[in-house]
Motif scaffolding. Structure first.
Motif, PDB file in Angstrom:
ATOM      1  N   TYR A 113       9.021   5.250   9.696  1.00 35.04           N
ATOM      2  CA  TYR A 113       9.557   4.222  10.579  1.00 35.04           C
ATOM      3  C   TYR A 113      10.900   4.695  11.099  1.00 35.04           C
ATOM      4  CZ  TYR A 113       6.454   0.972   7.990  1.00 35.04           C
ATOM      5  OH  TYR A 113       5.393   0.352   7.398  1.00 35.04           O
ATOM      6  N   HIS A 122      -1.335  -7.148   7.348  1.00 37.23           N
ATOM      7  CA  HIS A 122      -2.679  -6.582   7.153  1.00 37.23           C
ATOM      8  C   HIS A 122      -3.074  -6.638   5.692  1.00 37.23           C
ATOM      9  CE1 HIS A 122      -0.076  -3.159   6.104  1.00 37.23           C
ATOM     10  NE2 HIS A 122      -1.080  -2.762   5.325  1.00 37.23           N
ATOM     11  N   ASP A 124      -5.252  -4.145   2.866  1.00 35.85           N
ATOM     12  CA  ASP A 124      -5.846  -2.818   2.674  1.00 35.85           C
ATOM     13  C   ASP A 124      -7.178  -3.045   1.969  1.00 35.85           C
ATOM     14  OD1 ASP A 124      -3.651  -0.533   3.264  1.00 35.85           O
ATOM     15  OD2 ASP A 124      -2.704  -2.386   2.624  1.00 35.85           O
ATOM     16  N   ILE A 134      -2.577  -0.046  -5.595  1.00 33.28           N
ATOM     17  CA  ILE A 134      -1.903   0.820  -4.620  1.00 33.28           C
ATOM     18  C   ILE A 134      -0.455   0.927  -5.075  1.00 33.28           C
ATOM     19  CG2 ILE A 134      -1.111   1.064  -2.234  1.00 33.28           C
ATOM     20  CD1 ILE A 134      -3.645  -0.320  -1.303  1.00 33.28           C
ATOM     21  N   SER A 136       3.288   2.023  -3.914  1.00 35.84           N
ATOM     22  CA  SER A 136       4.016   2.155  -2.645  1.00 35.84           C
ATOM     23  C   SER A 136       5.470   2.539  -2.912  1.00 35.84           C
ATOM     24  CB  SER A 136       3.928   0.813  -1.916  1.00 35.84           C
ATOM     25  OG  SER A 136       4.787   0.777  -0.808  1.00 35.84           O
ATOM     26  N   HIS A 178       0.116  -8.333   3.864  1.00 28.94           N
ATOM     27  CA  HIS A 178       1.498  -7.864   3.763  1.00 28.94           C
ATOM     28  C   HIS A 178       1.849  -7.103   5.036  1.00 28.94           C
ATOM     29  CE1 HIS A 178      -1.180  -4.785   2.191  1.00 28.94           C
ATOM     30  NE2 HIS A 178      -0.350  -3.925   2.748  1.00 28.94           N
ATOM     31  N   ARG A 195      12.893   5.501   7.805  1.00 31.26           N
ATOM     32  CA  ARG A 195      12.347   5.047   6.520  1.00 31.26           C
ATOM     33  C   ARG A 195      11.007   5.731   6.331  1.00 31.26           C
ATOM     34  NH1 ARG A 195       8.499   0.617   5.051  1.00 31.26           N
ATOM     35  NH2 ARG A 195       8.803   0.293   2.829  1.00 31.26           N
ATOM     36  N   ASN A 197       7.610   5.453   3.979  1.00 34.30           N
ATOM     37  CA  ASN A 197       6.860   4.702   2.980  1.00 34.30           C
ATOM     38  C   ASN A 197       5.646   5.527   2.615  1.00 34.30           C
ATOM     39  OD1 ASN A 197       4.261   2.631   2.761  1.00 34.30           O
ATOM     40  ND2 ASN A 197       6.012   2.133   1.466  1.00 34.30           N
TER      41      ASN A 197
HETATM   42  C1  MD6 Z   1       5.217  -0.133   4.113  1.00 39.40           C
HETATM   43  N1  MD6 Z   1       3.174  -0.740   3.020  1.00 39.40           N
HETATM   44  O1  MD6 Z   1       5.846  -0.500   3.134  1.00 39.40           O
HETATM   45  C2  MD6 Z   1       3.773  -0.503   4.278  1.00 39.40           C
HETATM   46  N2  MD6 Z   1       0.032  -1.479   1.513  1.00 39.40           N
HETATM   47  O2  MD6 Z   1       5.736   0.515   5.001  1.00 39.40           O
HETATM   48  C3  MD6 Z   1       1.893  -1.155   2.907  1.00 39.40           C
HETATM   49  O3  MD6 Z   1       1.205  -1.391   3.864  1.00 39.40           O
HETATM   50  C4  MD6 Z   1       1.337  -1.347   1.573  1.00 39.40           C
HETATM   51  O4  MD6 Z   1       3.439  -1.288   0.491  1.00 39.40           O
HETATM   52  C5  MD6 Z   1      -0.567  -1.676   0.337  1.00 39.40           C
HETATM   53  C6  MD6 Z   1       0.153  -1.740  -0.833  1.00 39.40           C
HETATM   54  C7  MD6 Z   1       1.498  -1.607  -0.799  1.00 39.40           C
HETATM   55  C8  MD6 Z   1       2.127  -1.412   0.426  1.00 39.40           C
END
Ligand code: MD6
Ligand code: FE
Length: 204
Positions: A113, A122, A124, A134, A136, A178, A195, A197
């Motif tokens: 980002y 969205h 997942d 997941i 992150s 999320h 950023r 991720n």
């Molecule tokens: C983000 N994260 O933090 C996007 N998906 O940029 C996600 O879409 C995400 O943080 C699934 C589980 C954890 C996450």
């Protein structure tokens, strides 16, 4: 771990503040990005504001026809680079600390980002086994991460994710909507105006 913050989170969301601050994590990500450069992916609804790449035996890809996991980089037709050991170990340890032992991710999605970029709400749900969490990892500029419920209509709340924070999404949280609010302008000492991720998944 910040128990006060963790206590307010929905079941299945575990926040581990500052556990991914080792600069070796960024160095490992740079090797992946050198082999499989970040790119703008297109969705059926248009281009994304976030630039993406992957490592692992599967990568998340999107084009005008939709999204899926794919074993090769569509830009080069080559397999995605392997997940560096330092990253796989971090993900496994964080999952274990959150109550998910034996987490062996096969897909690692890297999102970059810059200020103004965002990610819409969205779920997942393209991974085979929702019993797998997941993991992150957030690096660089801070972000407001929005967490809702199992439907789009559910009330949402935001948590601020900073450099080195890890969120494990497991159990009931696995199906929660999320997203990420627009990143504000700023400068991070290690990553500049960006950023990263990194989400680790067991997709296949
Ligand atoms: C983000 N994260 O933090 C996007 N998906 O940029 C996600 O879409 C995400 O943080 C699934 C589980 C954890 C996450
Ligand atoms: Fe997500």
């Amino acid at each position: 771990m910040n128990l006060f913050a963790t206590a307010q989170l929905p079941p299945g969301v575990v926040l581990q503040r500052g556990v991914a601050r080792d600069p070796a994590i960024i160095a490992a990500l740079e090797t992946v990005i050198a082999a499989a450069p970040l790119r703008t992916m297109i969705t059926p609804r248009g281009p994304m504001s976030v630039r993406m790449t992957n490592c692992g035996s599967l990568g998340w890809v999107s084009d005008a026809s939709g999204y899926r996991y794919a074993p090769a980089d569509p830009a080069t037709k080559l397999p995605w680079p392997p997940i560096p050991d330092a990253l796989a170990t971090l993900a496994r340890r964080c999952a274990e600390d959150a109550g998910f032992p034996e987490f062996y991710p096969d897909a690692c999605l890297i999102n970059q980002y810059t200020p103004g970029a965002q990610m819409g709400l969205h779920q997942d749900r393209d991974e085979r086994d929702f019993a797998q969490p997941i993991v992150s990892v957030s690096l660089g500029l801070p972000a407001r991460f929005t967490i809702g419920g199992e439907t789009r209509k559910h009330a949402t709340f935001d948590i601020e994710l900073e450099h080195g924070d890890v969120v494990v999404f497991g159990g009931p949280a696995r199906r929660m909507y999320h997203g990420v609010k627009r990143i504000a302008p700023g400068h991070h000492p290690l990553l500049g105006a960006r950023r990263l991720n990194v989400t680790f998944r067991r997709a296949g």
